[in-house]
Design a protein around this motif. Structure first.
Motif, PDB file in Angstrom:
ATOM      1  N   ALA A   7      37.693  57.821  39.766  1.00 49.51           N
ATOM      2  CA  ALA A   7      37.505  59.123  40.412  1.00 49.51           C
ATOM      3  C   ALA A   7      38.742  59.542  41.198  1.00 49.51           C
ATOM      4  N   SER A   8      39.919  59.145  40.756  1.00 46.12           N
ATOM      5  CA  SER A   8      41.147  59.447  41.495  1.00 46.12           C
ATOM      6  C   SER A   8      41.436  60.937  41.573  1.00 46.12           C
ATOM      7  N   ASP A   9      40.821  61.744  40.699  1.00 44.55           N
ATOM      8  CA  ASP A   9      41.036  63.195  40.714  1.00 44.55           C
ATOM      9  C   ASP A   9      39.964  63.934  41.508  1.00 44.55           C
ATOM     10  N   VAL A  10      39.061  63.208  42.163  1.00 44.95           N
ATOM     11  CA  VAL A  10      37.984  63.833  42.943  1.00 44.95           C
ATOM     12  C   VAL A  10      38.378  63.817  44.418  1.00 44.95           C
ATOM     13  N   PRO A  11      38.729  64.976  45.002  1.00 46.13           N
ATOM     14  CA  PRO A  11      39.163  65.007  46.412  1.00 46.13           C
ATOM     15  C   PRO A  11      38.108  64.447  47.356  1.00 46.13           C
ATOM     16  N   PHE A  12      38.554  63.708  48.362  1.00 48.72           N
ATOM     17  CA  PHE A  12      37.697  63.134  49.416  1.00 48.72           C
ATOM     18  C   PHE A  12      36.782  62.017  48.905  1.00 48.72           C
ATOM     19  N   ASN A  13      36.921  61.587  47.670  1.00 48.90           N
ATOM     20  CA  ASN A  13      35.968  60.617  47.112  1.00 48.90           C
ATOM     21  C   ASN A  13      35.890  59.329  47.932  1.00 48.90           C
ATOM     22  N   VAL A  14      37.033  58.720  48.209  1.00 56.32           N
ATOM     23  CA  VAL A  14      37.031  57.437  48.920  1.00 56.32           C
ATOM     24  C   VAL A  14      36.599  57.609  50.367  1.00 56.32           C
ATOM     25  N   HIS A  53      44.813  51.533  44.432  1.00 58.57           N
ATOM     26  CA  HIS A  53      45.646  52.138  43.381  1.00 58.57           C
ATOM     27  C   HIS A  53      44.906  53.238  42.623  1.00 58.57           C
ATOM     28  N   TRP A  54      43.573  53.340  42.815  1.00 59.11           N
ATOM     29  CA  TRP A  54      42.797  54.405  42.158  1.00 59.11           C
ATOM     30  C   TRP A  54      42.345  55.478  43.153  1.00 59.11           C
ATOM     31  N   ILE A  55      42.912  55.500  44.350  1.00 62.85           N
ATOM     32  CA  ILE A  55      42.436  56.411  45.391  1.00 62.85           C
ATOM     33  C   ILE A  55      42.824  57.854  45.067  1.00 62.85           C
ATOM     34  N   ASP A  56      42.010  58.801  45.521  1.00 63.50           N
ATOM     35  CA  ASP A  56      42.358  60.205  45.377  1.00 63.50           C
ATOM     36  C   ASP A  56      43.380  60.589  46.435  1.00 63.50           C
ATOM     37  N   GLU A  57      44.180  61.613  46.155  1.00 65.80           N
ATOM     38  CA  GLU A  57      45.303  61.971  47.020  1.00 65.80           C
ATOM     39  C   GLU A  57      44.858  62.386  48.419  1.00 65.80           C
ATOM     40  N   VAL A  58      43.765  63.148  48.523  1.00 65.44           N
ATOM     41  CA  VAL A  58      43.301  63.609  49.828  1.00 65.44           C
ATOM     42  C   VAL A  58      42.857  62.424  50.689  1.00 65.44           C
ATOM     43  N   ILE A 115      37.375  78.138  55.183  1.00 67.18           N
ATOM     44  CA  ILE A 115      38.707  77.666  55.548  1.00 67.18           C
ATOM     45  C   ILE A 115      39.381  77.114  54.305  1.00 67.18           C
ATOM     46  N   ASP A 116      40.716  77.057  54.333  1.00 65.82           N
ATOM     47  CA  ASP A 116      41.439  76.547  53.159  1.00 65.82           C
ATOM     48  C   ASP A 116      41.360  75.020  53.130  1.00 65.82           C
ATOM     49  N   PRO A 117      41.642  74.426  51.959  1.00 68.52           N
ATOM     50  CA  PRO A 117      41.500  72.967  51.809  1.00 68.52           C
ATOM     51  C   PRO A 117      42.317  72.154  52.800  1.00 68.52           C
ATOM     52  N   ASP A 118      43.543  72.594  53.120  1.00 64.41           N
ATOM     53  CA  ASP A 118      44.373  71.834  54.059  1.00 64.41           C
ATOM     54  C   ASP A 118      43.770  71.835  55.459  1.00 64.41           C
ATOM     55  N   ALA A 119      43.261  73.002  55.870  1.00 62.20           N
ATOM     56  CA  ALA A 119      42.634  73.086  57.194  1.00 62.20           C
ATOM     57  C   ALA A 119      41.380  72.227  57.233  1.00 62.20           C
ATOM     58  N   ARG A 120      40.648  72.219  56.138  1.00 62.39           N
ATOM     59  CA  ARG A 120      39.442  71.383  56.063  1.00 62.39           C
ATOM     60  C   ARG A 120      39.808  69.907  56.241  1.00 62.39           C
TER      61      ARG A 120
END
Length: 212
Positions: free
Chosen positions: A1-8, A94-99, A62-67
């Motif tokens: 789920a590395s492409d799912v924001p906030f997943n971890v 190594h599989w973490i999402d960027e956010v 709110i925008d994603p960055d502010a969130r």
């Protein structure tokens, strides 16, 4: 789920707040008890993050960055107020999402001021934000030596004379990776090449006919 924001981050927060298995209303009540001094709008963002939001209540626009920034501040403030010791464990980074990678790096910036620590595990190919946190201690695990690999394989297979040759083959194929050694043995047992159970296997198959 590395492409799912906030997943971890979401999974870690569900574990920390112990809302797994609760209905949404009860989960929201527990969150408000846990984050009693938080801004009401931030709590709505947290409800949404943890998939327990009230569908009748509109979320702040709110925008994603502010969130991300507001949620990070909420989590960090709660952590700084924590008095009980805690260990946070995040496996397979190594599989973490960027956010989540960014948020946890910010979280680690304050964790040294609290009675808590975080343990992260990742493969060498990971080069994200969490790898460069100031003050972190890195323990790099090298491959097992030939002797260590043979010892591990011997413990997994047992002492039956029939597993000697196949044990040597497994040790060679594992190339110092203990997970590979365990998985090869599990696979051979499922295929009937190895008979018995962990620590007491026997092998009645010609090793020359075995494929891994």
């Amino acid at each position: 789920a590395s492409d799912v924001p906030f997943n971890v981050v979401a999974r870690l927060l569900r574990a920390v707040t112990q809302i797994r298995g609760l209905d949404d209303q009860t989960a929201r009540a527990r969150l408000r008890d846990r984050f009693s001094d938080a801004d009401p709008e931030d709590m709505l963002l947290l409800d949404d993050l943890l998939s327990v939001a009230d569908p009748a209540v509109k979320l702040p626009k709110i925008d994603p960055d502010a969130r991300r920034r507001r949620l990070t501040a909420l989590i960090n403030t709660a952590q700084l107020a924590r008095t009980r010791p805690a260990m946070f464990v995040v496996d397979d980074v190594h599989w973490i999402d960027e956010v989540s990678d960014s948020m946890l790096a910010d979280f680690l910036a304050v964790i040294a001021q609290t009675p808590a620590m975080m343990l992260l595990t990742y493969r060498p190919e990971y080069h994200g934000a969490l790898k460069n946190v100031a003050g972190a201690q890195t323990i790099a695990l090298a491959a097992l030596s030939d002797v260590e690999t043979s010892t591990l394989v011997g413990e997994l297979l047992g002492a039956d004379p029939s597993v000697g040759d196949i044990g040597a083959m497994i040790a060679a194929r594992a190339a110092g990776n203990p997970f590979f050694a365990q998985e090869i043995i599990r696979d051979l047992a499922e295929r009937g090449v190895l008979v018995g159970q962990r620590g007491s296997y026997a092998c009645h198959t010609d090793v020359g006919e075995v494929r891994v």
